[in-house]
Design a protein around this motif. Structure first.
Motif, PDB file in Angstrom:
ATOM      1  N   VAL A   1      -1.827 -23.706  26.332  1.00 28.94           N
ATOM      2  CA  VAL A   1      -2.211 -25.073  26.721  1.00 28.94           C
ATOM      3  C   VAL A   1      -3.829 -24.399  25.539  1.00 28.94           C
ATOM      4  O   VAL A   1      -4.862 -24.387  26.658  1.00 28.94           O
ATOM      5  CB  VAL A   1      -2.535 -25.474  28.139  1.00 28.94           C
ATOM      6  CG1 VAL A   1      -2.064 -27.253  26.478  1.00 28.94           C
ATOM      7  CG2 VAL A   1      -0.503 -26.047  28.118  1.00 28.94           C
ATOM      8  N   VAL A   2      -3.915 -24.976  24.478  1.00 35.16           N
ATOM      9  CA  VAL A   2      -5.036 -25.272  24.182  1.00 35.16           C
ATOM     10  C   VAL A   2      -5.692 -27.100  23.672  1.00 35.16           C
ATOM     11  O   VAL A   2      -5.505 -27.365  23.204  1.00 35.16           O
ATOM     12  CB  VAL A   2      -5.620 -24.760  23.030  1.00 35.16           C
ATOM     13  CG1 VAL A   2      -7.106 -24.774  22.081  1.00 35.16           C
ATOM     14  CG2 VAL A   2      -5.892 -23.320  22.727  1.00 35.16           C
ATOM     15  N   ARG A   3      -6.826 -27.599  24.272  1.00 36.48           N
ATOM     16  CA  ARG A   3      -7.313 -29.011  24.323  1.00 36.48           C
ATOM     17  C   ARG A   3      -8.600 -28.844  23.547  1.00 36.48           C
ATOM     18  O   ARG A   3      -9.372 -28.487  24.228  1.00 36.48           O
ATOM     19  CB  ARG A   3      -7.143 -29.395  25.653  1.00 36.48           C
ATOM     20  CG  ARG A   3      -7.205 -31.304  25.158  1.00 36.48           C
ATOM     21  CD  ARG A   3      -6.976 -31.582  26.746  1.00 36.48           C
ATOM     22  NE  ARG A   3      -7.998 -32.366  27.179  1.00 36.48           N
ATOM     23  CZ  ARG A   3      -8.542 -32.013  28.281  1.00 36.48           C
ATOM     24  NH1 ARG A   3      -7.811 -32.523  29.116  1.00 36.48           N
ATOM     25  NH2 ARG A   3      -9.798 -32.618  28.448  1.00 36.48           N
ATOM     26  N   TYR A   4      -8.826 -29.266  22.681  1.00 37.44           N
ATOM     27  CA  TYR A   4     -10.405 -30.214  22.096  1.00 37.44           C
ATOM     28  C   TYR A   4     -10.449 -31.520  22.373  1.00 37.44           C
ATOM     29  O   TYR A   4      -9.785 -32.194  21.869  1.00 37.44           O
ATOM     30  CB  TYR A   4     -10.511 -29.404  20.823  1.00 37.44           C
ATOM     31  CG  TYR A   4      -9.836 -28.335  20.444  1.00 37.44           C
ATOM     32  CD1 TYR A   4     -11.068 -27.570  20.660  1.00 37.44           C
ATOM     33  CD2 TYR A   4      -8.610 -27.934  19.925  1.00 37.44           C
ATOM     34  CE1 TYR A   4     -10.452 -25.809  20.031  1.00 37.44           C
ATOM     35  CE2 TYR A   4      -8.850 -26.409  19.573  1.00 37.44           C
ATOM     36  CZ  TYR A   4      -9.635 -25.727  19.396  1.00 37.44           C
ATOM     37  OH  TYR A   4      -9.306 -24.607  19.321  1.00 37.44           O
ATOM     38  N   ASP A   5     -11.010 -31.600  23.122  1.00 38.32           N
ATOM     39  CA  ASP A   5     -11.608 -32.791  23.539  1.00 38.32           C
ATOM     40  C   ASP A   5     -12.572 -34.234  22.344  1.00 38.32           C
ATOM     41  O   ASP A   5     -11.693 -35.276  21.784  1.00 38.32           O
ATOM     42  CB  ASP A   5     -12.237 -33.625  24.727  1.00 38.32           C
ATOM     43  CG  ASP A   5     -11.496 -32.665  25.869  1.00 38.32           C
ATOM     44  OD1 ASP A   5     -10.345 -32.934  26.248  1.00 38.32           O
ATOM     45  OD2 ASP A   5     -12.900 -32.155  27.165  1.00 38.32           O
ATOM     46  N   ASP A   6     -13.272 -33.714  22.106  1.00 35.43           N
ATOM     47  CA  ASP A   6     -14.010 -33.871  20.625  1.00 35.43           C
ATOM     48  C   ASP A   6     -14.257 -32.921  20.053  1.00 35.43           C
ATOM     49  O   ASP A   6     -16.289 -32.084  19.807  1.00 35.43           O
ATOM     50  CB  ASP A   6     -15.057 -34.639  21.276  1.00 35.43           C
ATOM     51  CG  ASP A   6     -16.167 -35.615  19.978  1.00 35.43           C
ATOM     52  OD1 ASP A   6     -15.245 -35.681  19.073  1.00 35.43           O
ATOM     53  OD2 ASP A   6     -16.702 -36.623  20.004  1.00 35.43           O
TER      54      ASP A   6
END
Length: 79
Positions: free
Chosen positions: A60-65
């Motif tokens: 899982v790859v997540r970019y907050d901002d």
């Protein structure tokens, strides 16, 4: 000068056969023969080779901002 490296094993004393060279019939080539140093060759065991070439695949790859500026405090011009 076009250089091409090939490693080959002598089939009998004083005889060397090279196949698949990237030159054409009639080309003049220079041949230099060097004895391979067995002590310089590195043997890689299958247990030393990383079997997973893509370790992040399926994670899982997540970019907050992703557009948020970073390191602003490091720029003295902006202060």
């Amino acid at each position: 000068m076009n250089a091409h490296k090939v490693e080959a094993v002598l089939t009998e004393d004083g005889t060397l056969m090279l196949h698949g060279l990237p030159f054409h019939a009639g080309d003049t080539v220079e041949v230099i023969i060097l004895e391979s140093q067995a002590s310089q060759q590195t043997v890689v065991l299958p247990s030393q080779v990383e079997t997973n070439l893509y370790p992040l695949r399926g994670k899982v790859v997540r970019y907050d901002d992703p557009t948020e500026p970073v390191g602003l405090e490091d720029w003295s011009v902006l202060q």
